[in-house]
Design a protein around this motif. Sequence first.
Motif, PDB file in Angstrom:
ATOM      1  N   ALA A  88       0.836  -1.200   0.000  1.00 31.82           N
ATOM      2  CA  ALA A  88       0.000   0.000   0.000  1.00 31.82           C
ATOM      3  C   ALA A  88       0.871   1.251   0.000  1.00 31.82           C
ATOM      4  O   ALA A  88       0.582   2.227  -0.705  1.00 31.82           O
ATOM      5  N   TRP A  89       1.949   1.225   0.780  1.00 37.67           N
ATOM      6  CA  TRP A  89       2.873   2.371   0.818  1.00 37.67           C
ATOM      7  C   TRP A  89       3.518   2.574  -0.546  1.00 37.67           C
ATOM      8  O   TRP A  89       3.584   3.709  -1.049  1.00 37.67           O
ATOM      9  N   GLU A  90       3.986   1.485  -1.162  1.00 38.72           N
ATOM     10  CA  GLU A  90       4.673   1.605  -2.455  1.00 38.72           C
ATOM     11  C   GLU A  90       3.735   2.127  -3.539  1.00 38.72           C
ATOM     12  O   GLU A  90       4.099   3.027  -4.307  1.00 38.72           O
ATOM     13  N   VAL A  91       2.532   1.567  -3.606  1.00 48.51           N
ATOM     14  CA  VAL A  91       1.571   2.015  -4.616  1.00 48.51           C
ATOM     15  C   VAL A  91       1.206   3.475  -4.389  1.00 48.51           C
ATOM     16  O   VAL A  91       1.048   4.248  -5.339  1.00 48.51           O
ATOM     17  N   THR A  92       1.081   3.876  -3.132  1.00 49.54           N
ATOM     18  CA  THR A  92       0.773   5.275  -2.815  1.00 49.54           C
ATOM     19  C   THR A  92       1.860   6.206  -3.344  1.00 49.54           C
ATOM     20  O   THR A  92       1.561   7.258  -3.925  1.00 49.54           O
ATOM     21  N   THR A 212      -4.321   9.686   2.190  1.00 47.29           N
ATOM     22  CA  THR A 212      -5.126   8.464   2.087  1.00 47.29           C
ATOM     23  C   THR A 212      -4.244   7.241   2.293  1.00 47.29           C
ATOM     24  O   THR A 212      -4.604   6.310   3.019  1.00 47.29           O
ATOM     25  N   GLY A 213      -3.071   7.253   1.659  1.00 47.27           N
ATOM     26  CA  GLY A 213      -2.151   6.131   1.802  1.00 47.27           C
ATOM     27  C   GLY A 213      -1.650   5.966   3.225  1.00 47.27           C
ATOM     28  O   GLY A 213      -1.575   4.844   3.741  1.00 47.27           O
ATOM     29  N   ASP A 214      -1.301   7.070   3.882  1.00 51.01           N
ATOM     30  CA  ASP A 214      -0.808   7.000   5.258  1.00 51.01           C
ATOM     31  C   ASP A 214      -1.867   6.426   6.195  1.00 51.01           C
ATOM     32  O   ASP A 214      -1.556   5.617   7.083  1.00 51.01           O
TER      33      ASP A 214
END
Length: 225
Positions: A88-92, A212-214
């Motif tokens: 999720a962090w990488e895609v963000t 949103t990602g965080d």
Amino acid sequence: MSSLPLDQEASRTSVSSTADLVVNGLRKAILHNELRGGERLRQDAIANQYGVSQMIVREAFKQLAAEGFLKAEPRRGVSVALLSADEAWEVTQLRAILECQALQWAIPNMLRSDFLQCTRILDELDRSDTVDAKIVLNAQFHTSLYAPSRRERTLDLIENLRMNFERYLRYTWEETHHLEQSQAEHRTILNLCEMRDVERASDALRKHILATGDLLVDSLRHLVR
């Protein structure tokens, strides 16, 4: 022009079209948590379920693995990919880079009709009452923002990331009630686009995506503790 004989070309097209039906069905089941993270998928069972050959299912599995929905492991087969805080962090981070660039290219080309369309989508999003509708409308808003960039390769990359991120976004909106804040940020971004303020609009979009990602990453990390 294809160098394949017509009958082989038609057969390849038919395989691809049928595989798409399986891909869409499995993707929908994963997005709606009917197939859960970690659940193993048997090729023969899926073939029987959809009434297709195992070759078709193999093609569908390959595409869904490339999109991040499935995970294929040697000698362990195929399973539904688990929601991962690291992914999720990488895609963000990738979304923030690509979508901000697309917006910077788009703003100089935006017309009044683009602003009206984005406003209509946000108004409809405010009225929507299901997560499915919210997900679709959110995607339409972002797609409409970037479309005037006319950078097809970049837009294709963004769409691929968006499709992969939908599982995460659905989790965020179902579990954290993030939509109200997201909508306020959407309207700020759109207002800055109307002002042709490329730098501030891009910065607002970057903060929107990263926030949103965080939120999602933090939720997932607490989930696995």
